[in-house]
Design a protein around this motif. Structure first.
Motif, PDB file in Angstrom:
ATOM      1  N   SER A 124      -5.141  -3.023 -24.123  1.00  0.00           N
ATOM      2  CA  SER A 124      -5.614  -2.752 -25.480  1.00  0.00           C
ATOM      3  C   SER A 124      -6.304  -3.974 -26.066  1.00  0.00           C
ATOM      4  CB  SER A 124      -4.451  -2.333 -26.381  1.00  0.00           C
ATOM      5  OG  SER A 124      -3.853  -1.169 -25.901  1.00  0.00           O
ATOM      6  N   PHE A 125      -5.693  -5.133 -25.872  1.00  0.00           N
ATOM      7  CA  PHE A 125      -6.283  -6.376 -26.366  1.00  0.00           C
ATOM      8  C   PHE A 125      -7.657  -6.598 -25.749  1.00  0.00           C
ATOM      9  CE2 PHE A 125      -7.171 -10.866 -25.619  1.00  0.00           C
ATOM     10  CZ  PHE A 125      -7.207 -11.342 -26.922  1.00  0.00           C
ATOM     11  N   LEU A 126      -7.767  -6.408 -24.442  1.00  0.00           N
ATOM     12  CA  LEU A 126      -9.054  -6.613 -23.772  1.00  0.00           C
ATOM     13  C   LEU A 126     -10.123  -5.656 -24.294  1.00  0.00           C
ATOM     14  CD1 LEU A 126      -7.887  -7.213 -20.106  1.00  0.00           C
ATOM     15  CD2 LEU A 126      -8.817  -8.908 -21.707  1.00  0.00           C
ATOM     16  N   LEU A 127      -9.735  -4.415 -24.548  1.00  0.00           N
ATOM     17  CA  LEU A 127     -10.695  -3.452 -25.088  1.00  0.00           C
ATOM     18  C   LEU A 127     -11.155  -3.862 -26.479  1.00  0.00           C
ATOM     19  CD1 LEU A 127      -9.224  -0.047 -23.956  1.00  0.00           C
ATOM     20  CD2 LEU A 127     -11.430  -1.004 -23.302  1.00  0.00           C
ATOM     21  N   VAL A 128     -10.205  -4.227 -27.319  1.00  0.00           N
ATOM     22  CA  VAL A 128     -10.539  -4.638 -28.689  1.00  0.00           C
ATOM     23  C   VAL A 128     -11.332  -5.934 -28.665  1.00  0.00           C
ATOM     24  CG1 VAL A 128      -9.557  -5.413 -30.881  1.00  0.00           C
ATOM     25  CG2 VAL A 128      -8.610  -3.422 -29.728  1.00  0.00           C
ATOM     26  N   ARG A 129     -10.918  -6.865 -27.864  1.00  0.00           N
ATOM     27  CA  ARG A 129     -11.605  -8.165 -27.756  1.00  0.00           C
ATOM     28  C   ARG A 129     -13.031  -7.974 -27.236  1.00  0.00           C
ATOM     29  NH1 ARG A 129     -11.568 -13.417 -29.436  1.00  0.00           N
ATOM     30  NH2 ARG A 129     -12.232 -14.771 -27.776  1.00  0.00           N
ATOM     31  N   GLY A 130     -13.168  -7.123 -26.229  1.00  0.00           N
ATOM     32  CA  GLY A 130     -14.502  -6.845 -25.697  1.00  0.00           C
ATOM     33  C   GLY A 130     -15.415  -6.231 -26.741  1.00  0.00           C
ATOM     34  N   THR A 131     -14.854  -5.350 -27.573  1.00  0.00           N
ATOM     35  CA  THR A 131     -15.618  -4.751 -28.658  1.00  0.00           C
ATOM     36  C   THR A 131     -16.050  -5.809 -29.653  1.00  0.00           C
ATOM     37  OG1 THR A 131     -14.421  -2.673 -28.427  1.00  0.00           O
ATOM     38  CG2 THR A 131     -15.527  -3.040 -30.506  1.00  0.00           C
ATOM     39  N   ALA A 132     -15.141  -6.725 -29.970  1.00  0.00           N
ATOM     40  CA  ALA A 132     -15.455  -7.779 -30.937  1.00  0.00           C
ATOM     41  C   ALA A 132     -16.529  -8.718 -30.366  1.00  0.00           C
ATOM     42  CB  ALA A 132     -14.200  -8.566 -31.294  1.00  0.00           C
ATOM     43  N   LEU A 133     -16.452  -9.015 -29.095  1.00  0.00           N
ATOM     44  CA  LEU A 133     -17.431  -9.913 -28.481  1.00  0.00           C
ATOM     45  C   LEU A 133     -18.800  -9.257 -28.361  1.00  0.00           C
ATOM     46  CD1 LEU A 133     -15.272 -11.511 -25.638  1.00  0.00           C
ATOM     47  CD2 LEU A 133     -16.010 -12.578 -27.772  1.00  0.00           C
ATOM     48  N   ALA A 134     -18.819  -7.940 -28.183  1.00  0.00           N
ATOM     49  CA  ALA A 134     -20.090  -7.216 -28.040  1.00  0.00           C
ATOM     50  C   ALA A 134     -20.784  -7.023 -29.385  1.00  0.00           C
ATOM     51  CB  ALA A 134     -19.856  -5.872 -27.371  1.00  0.00           C
ATOM     52  N   LEU A 152     -13.637   7.672 -24.313  1.00  0.00           N
ATOM     53  CA  LEU A 152     -14.249   6.392 -24.693  1.00  0.00           C
ATOM     54  C   LEU A 152     -15.669   6.602 -25.231  1.00  0.00           C
ATOM     55  CD1 LEU A 152     -13.035   4.193 -21.693  1.00  0.00           C
ATOM     56  CD2 LEU A 152     -12.138   4.186 -24.036  1.00  0.00           C
ATOM     57  N   ALA A 153     -16.422   7.489 -24.611  1.00  0.00           N
ATOM     58  CA  ALA A 153     -17.793   7.754 -25.049  1.00  0.00           C
ATOM     59  C   ALA A 153     -17.827   8.430 -26.415  1.00  0.00           C
ATOM     60  CB  ALA A 153     -18.513   8.619 -24.016  1.00  0.00           C
ATOM     61  N   ALA A 154     -16.799   9.196 -26.734  1.00  0.00           N
ATOM     62  CA  ALA A 154     -16.748   9.930 -28.002  1.00  0.00           C
ATOM     63  C   ALA A 154     -16.364   9.042 -29.180  1.00  0.00           C
ATOM     64  CB  ALA A 154     -15.768  11.090 -27.889  1.00  0.00           C
ATOM     65  N   HIS A 155     -16.027   7.801 -28.898  1.00  0.00           N
ATOM     66  CA  HIS A 155     -15.621   6.874 -29.956  1.00  0.00           C
ATOM     67  C   HIS A 155     -16.573   5.689 -30.016  1.00  0.00           C
ATOM     68  CE1 HIS A 155     -11.882   8.829 -31.115  1.00  0.00           C
ATOM     69  NE2 HIS A 155     -11.804   9.190 -29.850  1.00  0.00           N
ATOM     70  N   GLU A 164     -17.060   3.650 -32.228  1.00  0.00           N
ATOM     71  CA  GLU A 164     -16.485   2.461 -32.870  1.00  0.00           C
ATOM     72  C   GLU A 164     -15.936   1.483 -31.836  1.00  0.00           C
ATOM     73  OE1 GLU A 164     -13.127   5.586 -32.943  1.00  0.00           O
ATOM     74  OE2 GLU A 164     -15.300   5.581 -33.169  1.00  0.00           O
ATOM     75  N   PHE A 165     -15.666   1.953 -30.619  1.00  0.00           N
ATOM     76  CA  PHE A 165     -15.217   1.053 -29.560  1.00  0.00           C
ATOM     77  C   PHE A 165     -16.368   0.187 -29.039  1.00  0.00           C
ATOM     78  CE2 PHE A 165     -11.813   4.368 -28.273  1.00  0.00           C
ATOM     79  CZ  PHE A 165     -10.953   3.897 -29.247  1.00  0.00           C
ATOM     80  N   GLU A 166     -17.586   0.662 -29.236  1.00  0.00           N
ATOM     81  CA  GLU A 166     -18.785  -0.054 -28.799  1.00  0.00           C
ATOM     82  C   GLU A 166     -18.717  -0.429 -27.317  1.00  0.00           C
ATOM     83  OE1 GLU A 166     -19.849  -3.263 -31.441  1.00  0.00           O
ATOM     84  OE2 GLU A 166     -19.220  -2.117 -33.189  1.00  0.00           O
ATOM     85  N   ILE A 167     -18.305   0.510 -26.499  1.00  0.00           N
ATOM     86  CA  ILE A 167     -18.194   0.277 -25.063  1.00  0.00           C
ATOM     87  C   ILE A 167     -19.532   0.638 -24.421  1.00  0.00           C
ATOM     88  CG2 ILE A 167     -17.051   1.029 -22.949  1.00  0.00           C
ATOM     89  CD1 ILE A 167     -14.529   1.409 -24.663  1.00  0.00           C
ATOM     90  N   PRO A 168     -20.211  -0.339 -23.824  1.00  0.00           N
ATOM     91  CA  PRO A 168     -21.537  -0.066 -23.263  1.00  0.00           C
ATOM     92  C   PRO A 168     -21.500   0.836 -22.030  1.00  0.00           C
ATOM     93  CG  PRO A 168     -20.892  -2.342 -22.834  1.00  0.00           C
ATOM     94  CD  PRO A 168     -19.839  -1.742 -23.721  1.00  0.00           C
ATOM     95  N   ASP A 169     -20.412   0.848 -21.275  1.00  0.00           N
ATOM     96  CA  ASP A 169     -20.319   1.670 -20.067  1.00  0.00           C
ATOM     97  C   ASP A 169     -18.942   2.330 -20.015  1.00  0.00           C
ATOM     98  OD1 ASP A 169     -20.281   2.772 -17.509  1.00  0.00           O
ATOM     99  OD2 ASP A 169     -21.342   1.064 -16.616  1.00  0.00           O
ATOM    100  N   PRO A 170     -18.796   3.487 -20.677  1.00  0.00           N
ATOM    101  CA  PRO A 170     -17.498   4.151 -20.733  1.00  0.00           C
ATOM    102  C   PRO A 170     -16.914   4.499 -19.361  1.00  0.00           C
ATOM    103  CG  PRO A 170     -18.957   5.099 -22.359  1.00  0.00           C
ATOM    104  CD  PRO A 170     -19.793   4.184 -21.507  1.00  0.00           C
ATOM    105  N   GLU A 171     -17.752   4.895 -18.418  1.00  0.00           N
ATOM    106  CA  GLU A 171     -17.226   5.267 -17.099  1.00  0.00           C
ATOM    107  C   GLU A 171     -16.658   4.051 -16.363  1.00  0.00           C
ATOM    108  OE1 GLU A 171     -18.284   7.406 -12.860  1.00  0.00           O
ATOM    109  OE2 GLU A 171     -19.895   7.140 -14.312  1.00  0.00           O
ATOM    110  N   ALA A 172     -17.381   2.951 -16.366  1.00  0.00           N
ATOM    111  CA  ALA A 172     -16.873   1.740 -15.707  1.00  0.00           C
ATOM    112  C   ALA A 172     -15.599   1.257 -16.392  1.00  0.00           C
ATOM    113  CB  ALA A 172     -17.936   0.644 -15.719  1.00  0.00           C
ATOM    114  N   THR A 173     -15.561   1.343 -17.712  1.00  0.00           N
ATOM    115  CA  THR A 173     -14.373   0.932 -18.464  1.00  0.00           C
ATOM    116  C   THR A 173     -13.194   1.839 -18.125  1.00  0.00           C
ATOM    117  OG1 THR A 173     -15.783   0.082 -20.225  1.00  0.00           O
ATOM    118  CG2 THR A 173     -13.467   0.454 -20.770  1.00  0.00           C
ATOM    119  N   ALA A 174     -13.437   3.128 -18.018  1.00  0.00           N
ATOM    120  CA  ALA A 174     -12.376   4.070 -17.646  1.00  0.00           C
ATOM    121  C   ALA A 174     -11.834   3.740 -16.260  1.00  0.00           C
ATOM    122  CB  ALA A 174     -12.906   5.503 -17.694  1.00  0.00           C
ATOM    123  N   ARG A 175     -12.718   3.372 -15.341  1.00  0.00           N
ATOM    124  CA  ARG A 175     -12.277   3.014 -13.988  1.00  0.00           C
ATOM    125  C   ARG A 175     -11.436   1.742 -13.997  1.00  0.00           C
ATOM    126  NH1 ARG A 175     -15.562   5.187  -9.351  1.00  0.00           N
ATOM    127  NH2 ARG A 175     -16.695   6.951 -10.222  1.00  0.00           N
TER     128      ARG A 175
END
Length: 85
Positions: free
Chosen positions: A72-82, A22-25, A27-38
């Protein structure tokens, strides 16, 4: 000791791998890859435990593909909202 071995050899490995992925991508714009992975791993573990180990397939059946699509939807949606509009 068995629980420690499971966490060290299974959970930690999976968590580290998914966190790095998650951190290596960016484009996902995930602010906390570890929490998201959990969150992802927790959802999958709960699904397997409730469906397979606790006979949930008979009581609350769900196809695993639905879970994957929803995550998958939640990840994509979260990226769009962020993302700034």
């Amino acid at each position: 000791q068995l629980a420690k071995m499971c966490v060290e050899n299974l959970t930690k490995y999976s968590l580290d791998f998914l966190t790095r992925y998650l951190a290596a991508h960016p484009e996902f714009e995930i602010p906390d890859p570890e929490a998201t992975a959990r969150i992802i791993l927790g959802s999958m573990v709960f699904f397997v435990m409730s469906q397979k180990a606790m006979h949930g397939e008979e009581i609350i059946p769900m196809d695993e593909e639905r879970l994957i699509q929803a995550l998958s939807f939640l990840l994509v949606r979260g990226t769009a909202l962020a993302s700034p509009l």
